[in-house]
Write a protein that holds these residues in place. Structure first.
Motif, PDB file in Angstrom:
ATOM      1  N   THR A 188       0.831  -1.210   0.000  1.00 46.31           N
ATOM      2  CA  THR A 188       0.000   0.000   0.000  1.00 46.31           C
ATOM      3  C   THR A 188       0.861   1.254   0.000  1.00 46.31           C
ATOM      4  O   THR A 188       0.593   2.206  -0.742  1.00 46.31           O
ATOM      5  N   ARG A 208       3.937   1.556  -1.067  1.00 42.84           N
ATOM      6  CA  ARG A 208       4.609   1.655  -2.365  1.00 42.84           C
ATOM      7  C   ARG A 208       3.660   2.244  -3.416  1.00 42.84           C
ATOM      8  O   ARG A 208       4.043   3.107  -4.215  1.00 42.84           O
ATOM      9  N   ARG A 209       2.410   1.800  -3.381  1.00 45.67           N
ATOM     10  CA  ARG A 209       1.424   2.300  -4.342  1.00 45.67           C
ATOM     11  C   ARG A 209       1.143   3.786  -4.110  1.00 45.67           C
ATOM     12  O   ARG A 209       1.061   4.568  -5.073  1.00 45.67           O
ATOM     13  N   LYS A 210       1.015   4.180  -2.849  1.00 40.38           N
ATOM     14  CA  LYS A 210       0.758   5.593  -2.530  1.00 40.38           C
ATOM     15  C   LYS A 210       1.928   6.483  -2.964  1.00 40.38           C
ATOM     16  O   LYS A 210       1.727   7.586  -3.499  1.00 40.38           O
ATOM     17  N   GLN A 232       4.117   5.858  -5.352  1.00 43.38           N
ATOM     18  CA  GLN A 232       4.127   5.918  -6.814  1.00 43.38           C
ATOM     19  C   GLN A 232       3.066   6.875  -7.328  1.00 43.38           C
ATOM     20  O   GLN A 232       3.305   7.632  -8.284  1.00 43.38           O
ATOM     21  N   ALA A 233       1.891   6.886  -6.692  1.00 46.29           N
ATOM     22  CA  ALA A 233       0.804   7.763  -7.135  1.00 46.29           C
ATOM     23  C   ALA A 233       1.181   9.232  -6.989  1.00 46.29           C
ATOM     24  O   ALA A 233       0.721  10.081  -7.767  1.00 46.29           O
ATOM     25  N   GLU A 234       2.025   9.546  -6.008  1.00 40.00           N
ATOM     26  CA  GLU A 234       2.446  10.932  -5.792  1.00 40.00           C
ATOM     27  C   GLU A 234       3.851  11.199  -6.339  1.00 40.00           C
ATOM     28  O   GLU A 234       4.435  12.242  -6.061  1.00 40.00           O
ATOM     29  N   GLU A 235       4.373  10.223  -7.111  1.00 43.29           N
ATOM     30  CA  GLU A 235       5.687  10.344  -7.746  1.00 43.29           C
ATOM     31  C   GLU A 235       6.775  10.633  -6.708  1.00 43.29           C
ATOM     32  O   GLU A 235       7.649  11.484  -6.910  1.00 43.29           O
TER      33      GLU A 235
END
Length: 339
Positions: free
Chosen positions: A266, A268-270, A272-275
């Motif tokens: 989770t 890691r995904r967050k 990535q979503a915010e670069e």
């Protein structure tokens, strides 16, 4: 709803446990329990502070437990806010720093300062009207001011001229602690909770004054206060978690995710979503900490490397040069010349 930081609440709990209160009882009063208290940047309802100190008093039979916990407060108790006020040039500047950034630590009461020719009055503006229920919270806050004031001034003589409390006079044991901490002029049933000190003290130069460090820390605190008012940010949340871990070595993404109450996937995904890059946030956290530690002249470079989680001083030296474009020794010499 007024809230407090988990760091602030943890200090109240740990201080009470050190005085004999059962840890499980106190953590059980917190929404989410012990795990919630260890989540960086999580906020807890401010009324829990009263529940914790009142339960600790009942469990231990120590009516003065709020005072005793507050007496253990030091600038480091309040992390960057505390480091900034410890580096202030005067008591007035320290109080102004505390007032400005108080929401980052606690909202149980806000502080206001009034100064005239003779007196300086530190006035608490409580978030809750029930003076009796929140009596021990008020005691902890004002005991903390008295304790930190002595620490900042390097003056163990009581600097407090008088204290007024909204609550009614407590028992003999607590009143004895009032006398030891605040002196003889303590009154009850007042309209406000107020600590009075001599006006001359607020302008007295402090021996640990470090204007450059204050400027550095208040810049960070301004960003954190803006993030807090906006609902916090993932960047601030992750870096806060990393600050808690780096002394133990290089924390992994999974370790940080667990501390933040989520899975590694989770987080890691967050990110990535915010670069955002986890490794870059770790480097930024270490850089922030390094800037503060380099102002502490008594710290050796080896000690700083250890506090930043580097087992190898060479790796620290290499990273420092990447961050600041110079060696730690040259950086510290530049700070000395500015001082």
């Amino acid at each position: 709803m007024p809230t407090v930081s988990t760091t602030y609440l943890a200090n109240l709990i740990e201080g009470s446990v050190a005085l004999g209160a059962p840890a499980d009882l106190l953590y059980g009063l917190v929404p989410g329990g012990r795990e919630a208290v260890h989540l960086p940047d999580k906020r807890i309802p401010a009324e829990v502070t009263a529940d914790v100190l009142n339960a600790a008093a009942e469990a231990t039979g120590i009516d003065s437990i709020g005072l005793r916990v507050g007496m253990q407060f030091r600038p480091a108790t309040f992390l960057d806010v505390g480091y900034a006020l410890a580096a202030a040039s005067t008591i007035r500047e320290a109080l102004e720093i505390n007032m400005r950034y108080q929401p980052l630590t606690q909202e149980a009461a806000r502080t206001r300062l009034e100064v005239d020719r003779k007196e300086a009055r530190i006035i608490l503006e409580p978030a809750f009207a029930d003076a009796e229920r929140f009596r021990r919270v008020t005691e902890a806050i004002l005991a903390g001011y008295a304790s930190i004031g002595r620490w900042l001034l390097w003056d163990q003589v009581r600097p407090v001229a008088a204290v007024q409390f909204r609550h009614q006079q407590p028992g003999e044991e607590t009143c004895a602690y009032y006398a030891a901490l605040f002196g003889d002029h303590v009154s009850f049933g007042a309209a406000q909770d107020v600590m009075v000190i001599d006006a001359g003290l607020v302008a007295r130069p402090l021996p640990n004054a470090n204007p450059a460090l204050v400027q550095l820390l208040t810049g960070r605190l301004n960003a954190r206060l803006a993030a807090y008012k906006a609902g916090s940010s993932l960047r601030m949340l992750v870096m806060s978690g990393l600050h808690r871990q780096i002394r133990q070595g290089k924390p992994s993404l999974d370790d940080t995710a667990k501390l933040l109450g989520m899975s590694g996937r989770t987080l890691r995904r967050k990110l990535q979503a915010e670069e955002l890059s986890y490794s870059e946030l770790l480097a930024a956290t270490r850089k922030e900490a390094a800037e503060v530690y380099m102002h502490e002249e008594k710290m050796t470079l080896a000690e700083i490397a250890g506090l930043l989680g580097y087992g190898d001083q060479t790796a620290f030296m290499r990273a420092f040069r990447d961050w600041f474009g110079t060696s730690p020794g040259a950086y510290r010499e530049k700070l000395r010349r500015k001082g």
